[in-house]
Design a protein around this motif. Sequence first.
Motif, short mmCIF file in Angstrom:
data_model
loop_
_atom_site.label_atom_id
_atom_site.label_comp_id
_atom_site.label_asym_id
_atom_site.label_seq_id
_atom_site.Cartn_x
_atom_site.Cartn_y
_atom_site.Cartn_z
N SER A 68 33.86 49.87 37.05
CA SER A 68 33.27 49.08 35.97
C SER A 68 33.83 49.48 34.62
O SER A 68 34.14 48.63 33.78
N SER A 76 38.32 39.01 41.84
CA SER A 76 37.50 39.98 42.54
C SER A 76 36.28 40.29 41.70
O SER A 76 36.04 39.67 40.66
N THR A 77 35.50 41.28 42.10
CA THR A 77 34.35 41.76 41.34
C THR A 77 34.47 43.27 41.19
O THR A 77 35.26 43.91 41.87
N ARG A 78 33.67 43.83 40.32
CA ARG A 78 33.71 45.27 40.12
C ARG A 78 33.37 46.01 41.41
O ARG A 78 33.99 47.01 41.76
N GLU A 90 26.95 38.81 39.93
CA GLU A 90 28.19 39.52 39.62
C GLU A 90 29.16 38.58 38.96
O GLU A 90 29.16 37.38 39.22
N ARG A 91 29.99 39.12 38.12
CA ARG A 91 30.96 38.30 37.43
C ARG A 91 32.34 38.55 38.03
O ARG A 91 32.74 39.69 38.26
N ARG A 92 33.05 37.47 38.28
CA ARG A 92 34.37 37.56 38.89
C ARG A 92 35.40 37.99 37.85
O ARG A 92 35.31 37.65 36.68
N ASP A 137 29.94 34.10 38.77
CA ASP A 137 30.14 33.74 40.17
C ASP A 137 29.67 32.31 40.39
O ASP A 137 28.59 31.92 39.95
N GLU A 196 36.64 37.61 32.72
CA GLU A 196 35.58 37.50 33.70
C GLU A 196 34.91 36.15 33.59
O GLU A 196 34.92 35.51 32.55
#
Length: 409
Positions: free
Chosen positions: A45, A28-30, A73-75, A62, A59
């Motif tokens: 976050s 997922s992402t934040r 965004e970072r997964r 993406d 993390e």
Amino acid sequence: MLAKTDAEGVRAHNRRVVIDQLRRSSVSTRRAVSAATGLSVSSASAITAALIRDGVLVEAPDDERGLKRGRPERRLGFEPSAATVAAVKIAVGEMAVRVSDYAGQPLAYVHRTMTIADLDADRMVAAIADLVREAEALVKRLGQPKTERLTLAVQGKTDAEDGRIVWSPAMKHRDLVVGPKLAQALGATVSVCNDCSLMPEGVRWRGGTNARDFAFLFIGFGVGMGLRIGGRTFQDGTNSAVEFGHINHVPGGAACRCGNSGCVEAYAGDYAIWRRALGRPASEIIDRRISDAEIHRLAEDARKAPGDARSAFEEAGIAIGYGLGRLFTIIDPLPIIFTGVGAHAIDLMEPAIRKGIAESSIAEQGADVPFSVEEDVDALVFEAATNHALAGIDKRFARSPGRHAEAAE
């Protein structure tokens, strides 16, 4: 002091909420965590950053970062090496273990066909420990930590509090206290659970199961049930199983492997179906395991024409239906997921099951509950036992920062 305690409780709760959400979505992402949990983006976050520092999450960029403008965004995902868990399944004539990482990915599987009926507690512990060590040796080269939690899934009645196998159709001995001894032998936290009671844990984080309450109903070597009520898997402090198969159906009726007469299982277990279809005496106890192939052949005979085979499946359906009807007088009707070899003949049993519910419940309540089938019962048990072990580690990580923090069990 109260304020500090409250703050720590809120912190642990929010960490657990984030971990649970990531379990459901795998990655997922934040921003997605914020939307799913109701936490603010800044809170989500901060929590995920802390979990990354603690070695619980990792993390990665993406994959679609080149298609988007701005900062990608970072997964987020679980750090596989944060912990190792083991799921052990014991059944008639076999033992098997699956070792998985903290992301829930299987790392090793070892299966052993063996006679376990005569094993006492010490020999049972030794056999399980040898099996787990063999699997651990296969994953040692991957750099995984030693197994931290182990869930033992057993056919029969267990005492979760004492780590005891009270009774199992797979074993001659009773009251085998194996949990504490196994924990000492492996240096791991051990849970001893009835295999059917664990089944709802198999879909704890799986998508597509929208019902808050449901039941798994196993039809095979025995008849067992796992209940999910109020969004939680039902497990009493001592009796870890819902002994659905041993609800009395016919007082003084057919012989059951548990030693009583007239149980639901004595009409709906695989040995009961086989016994009825072949015209064997209802008092006969079938010690051997009826093979899946034999049940499949009986089901095919039942589909072809009326006769003893079809009657056997219909009688099994009536017994299950009456058991469910009685259950639905205690709790609200809920969806039923069938599994085990008998579930492959649900087409033969469903009309009788619904008839039995209608005849035994108040105002036919529950006769129209949804039915579905989970095909692979072995995969289900391993997934459930693994999830049970992972949930225990998640609870620790929510309370204690860092993968090396001491477990406060």
